[in-house]
Design a protein around this motif. Structure first.
Motif, PDB file in Angstrom:
ATOM      1  N   ALA A 212      33.205  48.974  94.219  1.00 50.68           N
ATOM      2  CA  ALA A 212      31.894  49.601  94.394  1.00 50.68           C
ATOM      3  C   ALA A 212      32.014  51.119  94.405  1.00 50.68           C
ATOM      4  O   ALA A 212      31.211  51.836  93.794  1.00 50.68           O
ATOM      5  N   GLN A 213      33.021  51.620  95.076  1.00 51.93           N
ATOM      6  CA  GLN A 213      33.222  53.060  95.106  1.00 51.93           C
ATOM      7  C   GLN A 213      33.594  53.592  93.724  1.00 51.93           C
ATOM      8  O   GLN A 213      33.134  54.662  93.309  1.00 51.93           O
ATOM      9  N   ARG A 214      34.406  52.853  93.006  1.00 53.64           N
ATOM     10  CA  ARG A 214      34.771  53.267  91.653  1.00 53.64           C
ATOM     11  C   ARG A 214      33.552  53.310  90.740  1.00 53.64           C
ATOM     12  O   ARG A 214      33.389  54.215  89.920  1.00 53.64           O
ATOM     13  N   LEU A 215      32.673  52.327  90.875  1.00 52.61           N
ATOM     14  CA  LEU A 215      31.458  52.322  90.069  1.00 52.61           C
ATOM     15  C   LEU A 215      30.502  53.436  90.495  1.00 52.61           C
ATOM     16  O   LEU A 215      29.766  53.974  89.661  1.00 52.61           O
ATOM     17  N   ASP A 216      30.504  53.786  91.767  1.00 54.65           N
ATOM     18  CA  ASP A 216      29.724  54.940  92.204  1.00 54.65           C
ATOM     19  C   ASP A 216      30.216  56.222  91.532  1.00 54.65           C
ATOM     20  O   ASP A 216      29.418  57.100  91.173  1.00 54.65           O
ATOM     21  N   ASP A 217      31.524  56.334  91.349  1.00 50.68           N
ATOM     22  CA  ASP A 217      32.069  57.501  90.653  1.00 50.68           C
ATOM     23  C   ASP A 217      31.605  57.534  89.197  1.00 50.68           C
ATOM     24  O   ASP A 217      31.298  58.602  88.655  1.00 50.68           O
ATOM     25  N   VAL A 218      31.543  56.364  88.576  1.00 48.34           N
ATOM     26  CA  VAL A 218      31.047  56.300  87.205  1.00 48.34           C
ATOM     27  C   VAL A 218      29.576  56.694  87.149  1.00 48.34           C
ATOM     28  O   VAL A 218      29.138  57.423  86.247  1.00 48.34           O
ATOM     29  N   ARG A 219      28.803  56.223  88.133  1.00 50.79           N
ATOM     30  CA  ARG A 219      27.391  56.582  88.176  1.00 50.79           C
ATOM     31  C   ARG A 219      27.205  58.088  88.291  1.00 50.79           C
ATOM     32  O   ARG A 219      26.347  58.678  87.626  1.00 50.79           O
ATOM     33  N   ALA A 220      28.030  58.728  89.098  1.00 54.25           N
ATOM     34  CA  ALA A 220      27.936  60.186  89.235  1.00 54.25           C
ATOM     35  C   ALA A 220      28.272  60.902  87.934  1.00 54.25           C
ATOM     36  O   ALA A 220      27.731  61.968  87.645  1.00 54.25           O
ATOM     37  N   LEU A 221      29.133  60.298  87.122  1.00 56.57           N
ATOM     38  CA  LEU A 221      29.537  60.936  85.872  1.00 56.57           C
ATOM     39  C   LEU A 221      28.486  60.806  84.777  1.00 56.57           C
ATOM     40  O   LEU A 221      28.215  61.771  84.048  1.00 56.57           O
ATOM     41  N   VAL A 222      27.898  59.617  84.627  1.00 54.93           N
ATOM     42  CA  VAL A 222      27.057  59.371  83.451  1.00 54.93           C
ATOM     43  C   VAL A 222      25.638  58.938  83.789  1.00 54.93           C
ATOM     44  O   VAL A 222      24.808  58.830  82.883  1.00 54.93           O
ATOM     45  N   GLY A 223      25.344  58.682  85.056  1.00 51.20           N
ATOM     46  CA  GLY A 223      24.029  58.131  85.395  1.00 51.20           C
ATOM     47  C   GLY A 223      22.878  59.020  84.974  1.00 51.20           C
ATOM     48  O   GLY A 223      21.950  58.572  84.288  1.00 51.20           O
ATOM     49  N   ALA A 224      22.910  60.271  85.344  1.00 44.88           N
ATOM     50  CA  ALA A 224      21.812  61.182  85.034  1.00 44.88           C
ATOM     51  C   ALA A 224      21.693  61.408  83.532  1.00 44.88           C
ATOM     52  O   ALA A 224      20.579  61.429  82.967  1.00 44.88           O
ATOM     53  N   GLU A 225      22.817  61.570  82.858  1.00 45.04           N
ATOM     54  CA  GLU A 225      22.791  61.815  81.414  1.00 45.04           C
ATOM     55  C   GLU A 225      22.259  60.604  80.666  1.00 45.04           C
ATOM     56  O   GLU A 225      21.479  60.738  79.714  1.00 45.04           O
ATOM     57  N   ALA A 226      22.677  59.412  81.078  1.00 45.61           N
ATOM     58  CA  ALA A 226      22.185  58.200  80.422  1.00 45.61           C
ATOM     59  C   ALA A 226      20.681  58.039  80.626  1.00 45.61           C
ATOM     60  O   ALA A 226      19.949  57.659  79.702  1.00 45.61           O
ATOM     61  N   GLU A 227      20.202  58.318  81.828  1.00 47.53           N
ATOM     62  CA  GLU A 227      18.756  58.213  82.090  1.00 47.53           C
ATOM     63  C   GLU A 227      17.984  59.210  81.251  1.00 47.53           C
ATOM     64  O   GLU A 227      16.902  58.891  80.739  1.00 47.53           O
ATOM     65  N   ALA A 228      18.532  60.425  81.077  1.00 53.22           N
ATOM     66  CA  ALA A 228      17.857  61.431  80.257  1.00 53.22           C
ATOM     67  C   ALA A 228      17.765  60.991  78.802  1.00 53.22           C
ATOM     68  O   ALA A 228      16.837  61.385  78.083  1.00 53.22           O
ATOM     69  N   GLU A 229      18.700  60.176  78.360  1.00 58.55           N
ATOM     70  CA  GLU A 229      18.675  59.691  76.977  1.00 58.55           C
ATOM     71  C   GLU A 229      17.832  58.434  76.817  1.00 58.55           C
ATOM     72  O   GLU A 229      17.724  57.902  75.710  1.00 58.55           O
ATOM     73  N   GLY A 230      17.256  57.944  77.893  1.00 62.47           N
ATOM     74  CA  GLY A 230      16.412  56.758  77.814  1.00 62.47           C
ATOM     75  C   GLY A 230      17.095  55.480  78.223  1.00 62.47           C
ATOM     76  O   GLY A 230      16.617  54.387  77.890  1.00 62.47           O
TER      77      GLY A 230
END
Length: 379
Positions: A212-230
């Motif tokens: 879960a913590q590892r996936l949280d790190d992934v979310r911090a890396l790409v979450g905002a950028e992916a949401e901005a792309e739709g």
């Protein structure tokens, strides 16, 4: 073929010599037997003078020898042809492959001898695999060159524009340049993982990791950028600890999300983590359109998927499978609930601890890894 004809002649000559030897031994044995009978039982048979060979006997013996030699020669040549032809074909195909013609194949003939036929079949199978490997290597080289050229061309063009004063080399430009550089770094690392996995040299640093913590790190890396792309991502990641290489797992999940952004239609994305006492499964599901049935069998094969207009080589998914299998697990393509692609990474729970406490209260260094042998995949 010259060597094949020479071998055939040698087989025929040796067969004829064997026949002559058998005839000679038969005649000598007969005379020895008759002599013993004449000496020990003279009254049992006619006088020895009556048994003395006449000229007609010698003619009959010579005729039998000639007929036997002709039959032996014909039989030897037939035997040689059936035995030598597959071997000669095998030799010729081997020389052709050594000269670079990987399409060369040997002929098994009439398959009278199963041993030589099996040898030819095994050789042809090896040649077919060599040809496939060479073709795949050519495809790999071309695809790698294309994928490396794209981000390099972008970076070069931007830097050239900045050097010419067309574009300012400011913070925004630097951030723009970082994107193709990051893509280039991921491509190189994916290629490295796949190459090491194919050679059996992919090494992991296995430690207790909170997925879960590892996936949280992934979310911090790409979450905002992916949401901005739709591609807004919903994360369902209960705290789960397994023994794994956390960096490699992050690499695999990043590759799955990057694959969604390259090929899926804009829409919600679900990243989920489920676990039981045997397995932990990380799944990434998009909103479609999914893959045609013909492509689902090769989805994890490098350079077999993703070569369309959206770019990509399928190398990232090949790295995902390599990482999963290096952990003793597997990767699977499924059709999601929204008819999109759902890719799952199944990790065997060598150690798995589910807990309901906060990450701050968790001391992973005190967890001892315990092997769990005899595990089988759920698929």
């Amino acid at each position: 073929m010259r060597a094949a004809r020479a071998l055939g002649r040698r087989i025929a000559v040796r067969t004829a010599l064997v026949i002559l030897g058998v005839l000679g031994l038969s005649a000598a044995g007969a005379f020895a037997l008759y002599g013993w009978v004449f000496e020990n039982y003279p009254d049992a048979v006619a006088s020895p003078q009556a048994w003395r060979p006449q000229s007609v006997d010698y003619v009959a013996l010579a005729s039998a020898a000639v007929v036997a030699l002709i039959g032996a020669t014909v039989a030897g040549l037939q035997l040689a042809r059936r035995l030598v032809m597959p071997l000669a074909s095998l030799s010729g195909a081997a020389r052709a492959i050594a000269d670079g013609d990987l399409s060369a194949r040997a002929l098994a003939g009439d398959r009278s001898f199963s041993e030589t036929a099996d040898l030819v079949d095994d050789f042809n199978l090896m040649a077919a695999r060599l040809e496939t490997l060479a073709a795949d290597m050519t495809t790999w080289n071309a695809s790698i060159a294309h994928e490396l050229r794209t981000p390099v061309t972008i970076v070069k063009g931007r830097l050239q524009a900045a050097a010419d004063g067309v574009l300012p080399l400011d913070r925004e430009m630097i951030l723009t340049l970082l994107k193709p550089v990051d893509a280039l770094g991921r491509l190189i690392e994916d290629l490295r993982v796949v190459s090491l996995a194919d050679s059996g040299r992919l090494q992991l640093r296995l430690t207790p990791q909170d997925l879960a913590q590892r996936l949280d790190d992934v979310r911090a890396l790409v979450g905002a950028e992916a949401e901005a792309e739709g591609y807004p991502i919903t994360w369902t990641t209960p705290a789960t600890v397994v023994v794994c290489d956390g960096d490699r797992i992050q690499q695999a999940v990043l590759a799955l999300i990057d694959n969604v952004r390259r090929h899926a239609d804009p829409g919600p994305v679900l990243v989920s983590l489920t676990a039981d006492e045997r397995f932990a499964v990380i799944a990434v599901e998009d909103s479609g359109p999914g893959l045609p049935d013909a492509m689902t069998q090769s989805v994890f094969t490098a350079f077999k998927h993703g070569s369309g207009e959206n770019g990509g080589t399928g190398l990232g998914l090949a790295a995902v499978r390599a990482i999963a299998e290096a952990h003793g697990g597997s990767a699977h393509y499924l059709t999601g609930a929204r008819l999109g692609s759902r890719i799952e990474i199944c990790l065997p729970a060598v150690l798995q601890v589910r807990f309901q406490i906060t990450h701050a209260a968790m001391d992973l260094s005190k967890i001892e890894a315990v092997p769990n042998p005899g595990m089988t995949t759920p698929y």
